[in-house]
Motif scaffolding. Structure first.
Motif, PDB file in Angstrom:
ATOM      1  N   UNK A  40      -5.206   1.665  -0.330  1.00  0.00           N
ATOM      2  CA  UNK A  40      -5.496   2.191   1.005  1.00  0.00           C
ATOM      3  C   UNK A  40      -4.457   3.214   1.447  1.00  0.00           C
ATOM      4  N   UNK A  41      -3.224   2.985   1.071  1.00  0.00           N
ATOM      5  CA  UNK A  41      -2.155   3.919   1.411  1.00  0.00           C
ATOM      6  C   UNK A  41      -2.379   5.271   0.734  1.00  0.00           C
ATOM      7  N   UNK A  45      -3.799   9.229   2.334  1.00  0.00           N
ATOM      8  CA  UNK A  45      -3.206  10.539   2.081  1.00  0.00           C
ATOM      9  C   UNK A  45      -4.285  11.544   1.675  1.00  0.00           C
ATOM     10  N   UNK A  46      -5.200  11.138   0.801  1.00  0.00           N
ATOM     11  CA  UNK A  46      -6.279  12.030   0.374  1.00  0.00           C
ATOM     12  C   UNK A  46      -7.220  12.380   1.530  1.00  0.00           C
ATOM     13  N   UNK A  47      -7.508  11.408   2.379  1.00  0.00           N
ATOM     14  CA  UNK A  47      -8.379  11.666   3.526  1.00  0.00           C
ATOM     15  C   UNK A  47      -7.689  12.611   4.515  1.00  0.00           C
ATOM     16  N   UNK A  71      -7.290   3.989   8.305  1.00  0.00           N
ATOM     17  CA  UNK A  71      -6.749   3.529   7.025  1.00  0.00           C
ATOM     18  C   UNK A  71      -5.248   3.256   7.120  1.00  0.00           C
ATOM     19  N   UNK A  72      -4.532   4.121   7.816  1.00  0.00           N
ATOM     20  CA  UNK A  72      -3.089   3.946   7.952  1.00  0.00           C
ATOM     21  C   UNK A  72      -2.761   2.696   8.767  1.00  0.00           C
ATOM     22  N   UNK A  76      -0.814  -0.641   7.286  1.00  0.00           N
ATOM     23  CA  UNK A  76       0.392  -1.192   7.909  1.00  0.00           C
ATOM     24  C   UNK A  76       0.173  -2.615   8.410  1.00  0.00           C
ATOM     25  N   UNK A  77      -1.006  -2.876   8.952  1.00  0.00           N
ATOM     26  CA  UNK A  77      -1.306  -4.228   9.424  1.00  0.00           C
ATOM     27  C   UNK A  77      -1.338  -5.221   8.278  1.00  0.00           C
TER      28      UNK A  77
END
Length: 124
Positions: A40-41, A45-47, A71-72, A76-77
């Motif tokens: 997801x991380x 970045x790609x999105x 996503x970010x 983090x959650x």
């Protein structure tokens, strides 16, 4: 002893001013969540890059910035709720552990993305 916990490395700094870094390892029951958070991380970045590429198209740009924000936040959650709890079980109570700089960098990016999304919506 200070320990920085990251998605890819765990670094420990000892009182003698030397540090040791090793790959982040979890038991088999937490491997899936570690790989999911890493995925997801990277996906966020790609999105985010996609939102820059499609900056001329307002609706696509807003959707991509919002998706990056989602996503970010999710990354983090999941990291703070699942992996930090896992790591805190295995570190000695006398040891001082904390998030790595990448965790704070992620939250800074979230705030910037939130600001960019609000600004983009206001300018539309």
């Amino acid at each position: 002893l200070n320990t920085n916990i990251g998605l890819w490395q765990i670094c420990s700094k000892y009182p003698a001013k030397y540090s040791v870094c090793r790959s982040t390892r979890v038991d088999s029951s937490h491997k899936l969540i570690l790989y999911l958070i890493r995925f997801l991380s990277i996906l966020s970045i790609f999105v985010a890059c996609g939102s820059i590429i499609f900056a001329n198209n307002r609706s696509i740009s807003i959707i991509l910035i919002g998706s990056t924000l989602l996503l970010s936040c999710l990354t983090s959650f999941l990291y703070s709720s699942y992996l930090e709890n896992y790591f805190s079980e295995y570190f000695d109570k006398l040891m001082y552990s904390r998030y790595s700089y990448s965790y704070y960098l992620q939250w800074t990016a979230i705030l910037i993305l939130l600001f960019a999304t609000i600004l983009r919506c206001m300018l539309s």
